[in-house]
Write a protein that holds these residues in place. Structure first.
Motif, short mmCIF file in Angstrom:
data_model
loop_
_atom_site.label_atom_id
_atom_site.label_comp_id
_atom_site.label_asym_id
_atom_site.label_seq_id
_atom_site.Cartn_x
_atom_site.Cartn_y
_atom_site.Cartn_z
N ASP A 1 6.68 1.64 5.51
CA ASP A 1 5.49 0.83 5.75
C ASP A 1 4.52 0.97 4.58
O ASP A 1 3.82 1.97 4.48
CB ASP A 1 4.83 1.28 7.06
CG ASP A 1 3.56 0.51 7.37
OD1 ASP A 1 3.11 -0.28 6.52
OD2 ASP A 1 3.00 0.72 8.46
N GLY A 2 4.50 -0.03 3.73
CA GLY A 2 3.65 0.01 2.54
C GLY A 2 4.47 0.26 1.28
O GLY A 2 4.66 -0.65 0.47
N HIS B 1 -2.23 -6.64 7.81
CA HIS B 1 -1.80 -6.30 6.46
C HIS B 1 -2.89 -6.71 5.49
O HIS B 1 -3.71 -7.58 5.79
CB HIS B 1 -0.52 -7.06 6.10
CG HIS B 1 0.65 -6.74 6.98
ND1 HIS B 1 1.33 -5.55 6.89
CD2 HIS B 1 1.22 -7.43 7.99
CE1 HIS B 1 2.29 -5.54 7.80
NE2 HIS B 1 2.25 -6.67 8.48
N HIS C 1 0.84 -1.20 0.00
CA HIS C 1 0.00 0.00 0.00
C HIS C 1 0.87 1.24 0.00
O HIS C 1 2.05 1.19 0.36
CB HIS C 1 -0.93 0.01 1.21
CG HIS C 1 -0.20 0.00 2.53
ND1 HIS C 1 0.08 1.16 3.23
CD2 HIS C 1 0.33 -1.01 3.27
CE1 HIS C 1 0.73 0.84 4.35
NE2 HIS C 1 0.91 -0.46 4.39
N GLU D 1 -5.04 1.22 3.44
CA GLU D 1 -4.60 0.08 4.24
C GLU D 1 -4.51 0.44 5.71
O GLU D 1 -4.81 -0.35 6.60
CB GLU D 1 -3.25 -0.45 3.75
CG GLU D 1 -2.85 -1.80 4.33
CD GLU D 1 -2.16 -1.76 5.68
OE1 GLU D 1 -2.07 -2.80 6.32
OE2 GLU D 1 -1.71 -0.67 6.11
N GLU D 2 -4.04 1.66 5.98
CA GLU D 2 -3.80 2.04 7.37
C GLU D 2 -5.07 2.48 8.10
O GLU D 2 -5.05 2.63 9.31
CB GLU D 2 -2.77 3.18 7.43
CG GLU D 2 -1.40 2.82 6.87
CD GLU D 2 -0.60 1.89 7.79
OE1 GLU D 2 -1.16 1.40 8.79
OE2 GLU D 2 0.58 1.66 7.48
N HIS E 1 7.05 -6.50 3.13
CA HIS E 1 6.76 -5.41 4.08
C HIS E 1 7.95 -5.21 5.01
O HIS E 1 8.64 -6.18 5.35
CB HIS E 1 5.52 -5.78 4.91
CG HIS E 1 4.79 -4.60 5.46
ND1 HIS E 1 5.22 -3.94 6.58
CD2 HIS E 1 3.70 -3.95 5.02
CE1 HIS E 1 4.38 -2.94 6.82
NE2 HIS E 1 3.45 -2.91 5.88
ZN LIG Z 1 1.74 -1.59 6.02
#
Ligand SMILES: [Zn+2]
Length: 438
Positions: free
Chosen positions: A120-121, A386, A109, A154-155, A220
């Motif tokens: 992150d993503g 995730h 993401h 996603e978050e 990830h």
């Molecule tokens: Zn993530």
């Protein structure tokens, strides 16, 4: 293009100059810039792109395509599907499915938590494109399609429900529920989606798309420091702990901080504080995690007793029973303290994801592919949710983690070394090669 060039091409988008953190919230200008980056990056690689009905982005490397064929117009199919080879996959993970029904998906993401880190993503999406580059440089021709995906919201950083795009895709949330989610200013997901030029009426589970997926592999950054302790640059996920978010609403009575006697107060901050302390104790006792990371006090004056406190509990545990027990303890502590202070308390579960065990056959194949190339990749459980967790309910799914030396995540301090990122790309390419070889 090297990993570094690709990484740098995304790096400035949505970064707050004050905090150095990322604010890539869904359907904002920063998000639009991330989406444009995805489409451009795919088009430069001659990958066929589309934005699906749930605002997830896809870039397809079809069988027989190469990097230097005629570039596709973003969003337009380049040629009819009938032109593809009709070879059958061999058994194993695929169960003899034809190549068209066994696309290997990789990606992650691009959205962020408030003031999130760079990795992150985006690390999963950038590494996916870099792995495609690496395989093509080696002249590898996949016998099954490969697709790079970037999942929407996603978050849950804007609309509060994590993994919204993958939940919608897999039918784990109803379109009506998604459309009605609101951001902090009251804008609904449907309104924001429409203002980004996408049609919220089309939100729905996408069986046709799911039927084309043979496997999903998400790379990830590790959100912990287990790999660092083990001295490994990459790891393979075993499971995702069950986890969820609970909202606690404490309602007391606003009053003057300078004139109201302690005995006369109905202060909602006190039971909130009791809940925070119990969360820490209960989590430590259970070998689990419980966090109050967001709290809103009303009216929010420094010289007034609050009328209400709204707080969000994030709880994760190795198993369902442990999680239920821990959340029960926290709720009980909140209710006891609320009663003692004359405060009302309401507890509501806002989201929940059960234990996810990744497909054992696919995981074994991923581990074998890495071991075969001399890559040491320990197997790890994770407490972080995730998109792979939702995809795992419908298609064989695996995850690779890249070492994060400090273990810090959801913060600008999140970090992976360039060498480890490159090791992640090599590992992902090895897995894609293994899964799409003739
Ligand atoms: Zn993530």
């Amino acid at each position: 293009m090297s990993f570094a060039e690709l990484w740098d091409s995304l790096l400035d988008i949505g970064r707050d100059p004050g905090t150095g953190g990322y604010r890539r919230y869904t359907f904002t200008d920063a998000d639009a810039a991330c989406r444009a980056w995805f489409m451009k990056t795919a088009a430069e690689r001659n990958l066929r792109t589309h934005s699906d009905r749930n605002a997830n982005l896809w870039a397809w490397w079809d069988v027989g395509d190469s990097a230097d064929a005629d570039p596709a117009e973003p969003g337009q199919p380049r040629r009819p599907a009938g032109g593809r080879p009709e070879r059958m996959a061999r058994g194993g993970v695929w169960g003899g499915r034809p190549p068209e029904a066994s696309t290997v998906i990789t990606g992650s993401h691009l959205d962020s938590v408030p003031d999130g880190g760079a990795f992150d993503g985006p690390l999963g999406v950038v590494s996916a494109f870099a792995a495609v580059d690496l395989l093509r440089e080696r002249g590898f021709a996949p016998a099954r399609p490969v697709a790079v995906a970037a999942f929407c919201e996603e978050e849950g950083g804007r609309f509060g429900m994590a993994c919204l795009g993958s939940r919608l895709l897999t039918g784990a949330v109803t379109p009506d529920t998604a459309r009605e989610l609101r951001d902090g200013t009251g804008v609904t997901f449907a309104e924001a989606m429409a203002s980004a030029g996408l049609d919220p009426a089309r939100l729905s589970a996408d069986e046709e798309l799911l039927a084309r997926i043979g496997a999903f592999v998400e790379l990830h950054i590790e959100q912990g420091s287990a790999l660092d302790g083990l001295g490994a640059a990459v790891g393979v996920a075993e499971s995702i702990w069950p986890h969820g978010r609970w909202r606690l609403d404490f309602t007391g009575r606003a009053d003057h901080a300078g004139t109201t006697r302690l005995d006369d107060r109905r202060d909602p901050m006190l039971p909130y504080a009791a809940a925070v302390l119990e969360a820490r104790q209960a989590a430590a006792a259970a070998g689990a995690l419980a966090t109050f990371g967001k709290v809103v006090a009303e009216p929010g004056a420094a010289n007034a007793i609050s009328s209400a406190v709204h707080a969000w509990l994030d709880a994760r545990a190795p198993g369902q029973e442990v999680l239920d027990h821990m959340v029960g303890q926290i709720e009980a502590a909140a209710r006891r303290a609320a009663q003692a202070q004359g405060v009302e308390v309401g507890v509501r579960r806002e989201s929940f994801t059960p234990l996810v065990e990744f497909d054992p056959a696919l995981r074994a194949r991923v581990s074998r592919a890495l071991a075969g190339r001399g890559i040491t990749a320990p197997v790890l459980p994770t407490g972080a949710g995730h998109d792979a967790g939702f995809l795992a309910a419908r298609v064989p799914t695996a995850m690779l983690f890249v070492r994060n030396p400090t273990g810090v995540s959801h913060s600008p301090a999140e970090h992976a070394s360039r060498a480890d990122c490159e090791a992640g790309v090599v590992a992902l390419a090895a897995v894609l090669e293994e899964l799409t070889s003739p």
